[in-house]
Enzyme design. Structure first.
Site, short mmCIF file in Angstrom:
data_model
loop_
_atom_site.label_atom_id
_atom_site.label_comp_id
_atom_site.label_asym_id
_atom_site.label_seq_id
_atom_site.Cartn_x
_atom_site.Cartn_y
_atom_site.Cartn_z
N ASP A 1 0.65 -1.49 0.20
CA ASP A 1 -0.35 0.29 -0.05
C ASP A 1 1.07 1.26 -0.20
O ASP A 1 2.21 1.01 -0.51
CB ASP A 1 -1.36 0.03 0.77
N ASN B 1 -3.78 13.08 1.38
CA ASN B 1 -5.41 12.51 1.37
C ASN B 1 -5.75 14.17 1.66
O ASN B 1 -6.44 15.19 0.83
CB ASN B 1 -6.47 11.40 1.35
N ASP C 1 -7.31 10.72 -6.49
CA ASP C 1 -6.97 9.57 -7.04
C ASP C 1 -6.06 9.82 -8.09
O ASP C 1 -5.92 8.73 -8.80
CB ASP C 1 -8.73 10.13 -6.87
N GLU D 1 -6.03 2.44 -0.41
CA GLU D 1 -4.82 2.05 -1.10
C GLU D 1 -3.76 1.51 -1.06
O GLU D 1 -2.63 1.39 -1.23
CB GLU D 1 -4.05 3.16 -0.74
#
Length: 409
Positions: A267, A275, A284, A311
């Site tokens: 990840d 974010n 994104d 993620e």
């Protein structure tokens, strides 16, 4: 029109059933009914026929049994039961409409054949009566009756030829075209006839063929749309790579083959901070770039990338050693690091990956949960030891030289 509407309703309920099954599988983490896409052609060769309906019922029986004994997933099971009942009712309506359609064909064909036989029989009987009456009068006026008989025979011959051309032949061709339409073939062209009522029947046949052709085209388009929705259910909409459900299906297939397999769980490090700092749109975009870079960095048909969720990503390697899998994980880590995507919340200053690697010599349905657990544990171990590194289950992998020098993470 009824057949067309019935088929549209049937496809709509099938799609709703697929969505209900997807929800149930995601909630339980189990594969409920094998292939979710129901086959619609039974052993009787009839699409959406009764045998295909019975096969669908058998496919969904294990799901019903699971729901019957589970209170945890009662809401999802209730939705599943609602869609299954709606699908069953629609399917039965479709079977009834098909039966009515077949019933409408039989009387028309029988009536046409009866009409052909009746016309032929009446004309033959009329000819015999005329011939018998002329034979009785032949004793009185031989030459007159002889000439008259010749005239009558000529007249009958012409009449029969006309009947054959204007009545019998069109009727036979109409019956043949109806049989061709029933078998899904194009009707043959029929020349114009002089009988107005019969010409009206001839004109209707192409219209019936056009309607049936349109119905078949609509059915094909609906099948294609259903297949497209099925493919979409296996693809992550954000990154364009296979999703979690596709990963579960791939691992289940490998478990059935019972051979060596490796799994990389990875990840994006500190992605929540990314974010929260830059916004979800930038998040994104970051995930799309990371996914594209990893997909380009994987070489060979035995390396497959999946989005596990959020993620998190996963890579399945078929028939490779743990050392090879670790090399692939390190290459992926370097590939993403070299992108240089700025990360204001990362000590490295850019986006990095943490990766956990696990492998089994023989992957089976029994060892599959342990493989997932080992890869997940290796991933968390990589995070606990500073992130931006790949960790083999049971062994800490050294960082790359550029990171080890500063020990920045």
């Amino acid at each position: 029109m009824e057949a067309d509407k019935g088929l549209s309703r049937l496809h709509r309920h099938e799609m709703e059933m697929m969505l209900a099954l997807n929800s149930l599988e995601q909630a339980t983490g189990r594969k409920m009914a094998g292939e979710v896409i129901f086959p619609h052609t039974g052993r009787d060769g009839v699409r959406h026929g009764r045998m295909a309906f019975e096969k669908m019922q058998r496919l969904l029986a294990p799901v019903e049994q699971m729901c019957a004994g589970s209170e945890e997933f009662r809401d999802i099971c209730d939705q599943f039961g609602k869609h299954k009942r709606a699908l069953g009712e629609t399917w039965r309506e479709k079977l009834a409409i098909d039966a009515q359609a077949r019933a409408l064909w039989r009387p028309l064909e029988d009536e046409l054949l009866r009409l052909v036989n009746a016309v032929s029989s009446r004309e033959v009987q009329r000819s015999l009566k005329n011939t018998e009456s002329l034979s009785e009068a032949a004793d009185y006026i031989v030459w007159s009756i002889f000439l008259f008989t010749l005239g009558v025979l000529a007249f009958l011959l012409v009449l029969l030829l006309l009947l054959r051309r204007d009545l019998l032949r069109p009727l036979v061709r109409i019956a043949g075209n109806l049989s061709r339409l029933r078998d899904g073939m194009r009707p043959e062209p029929i020349p114009a006839v002089r009988i107005t009522e019969l010409q009206e029947v001839v004109d209707i046949v192409p219209d019936i063929g056009g309607y049936l052709g349109s119905l078949r085209e609509r059915s094909c388009r609906l099948e294609e749309e259903k297949d497209a929705y099925a493919r979409m259910s296996l693809t992550d909409s954000l990154t364009g790579i296979p999703n979690r459900r596709a990963l579960d299906m791939r691992l289940a297939d490998l478990a059935e083959l019972r051979q060596a397999a490796s799994l990389i769980m990875l990840d994006v490090d500190l992605f929540k901070i990314y974010n929260d700092t830059l916004g979800h749109q930038e998040g994104d975009s970051c995930l799309r770039r990371v996914a594209q870079a990893m997909r380009d960095g994987l070489r060979g048909g035995d390396h497959e990338l999946f989005r596990y969720g959020g993620e998190e990503f996963a890579v399945v390697l078929d028939g490779v050693s743990p050392e090879h899998a670790l090399q692939v994980a390190e290459r992926l880590r370097q590939t993403v690091e070299q992108l240089g995507i700025p990360h204001p919340g990362s000590p490295a200053g850019h986006v990095t990956l943490s990766l956990g690697v696990a492998a089994v010599e023989v992957l089976t349905p029994e060892t599959l949960p342990r493989l997932l657990e080992a890869a997940d544990s290796a991933l968390y171990s990589a995070k606990e030891h500073g992130r931006n590194r790949a960790h083999l289950a049971g062994e800490l992998v050294k960082k790359s030289a550029c990171l080890a020098a500063g020990d920045r993470l």
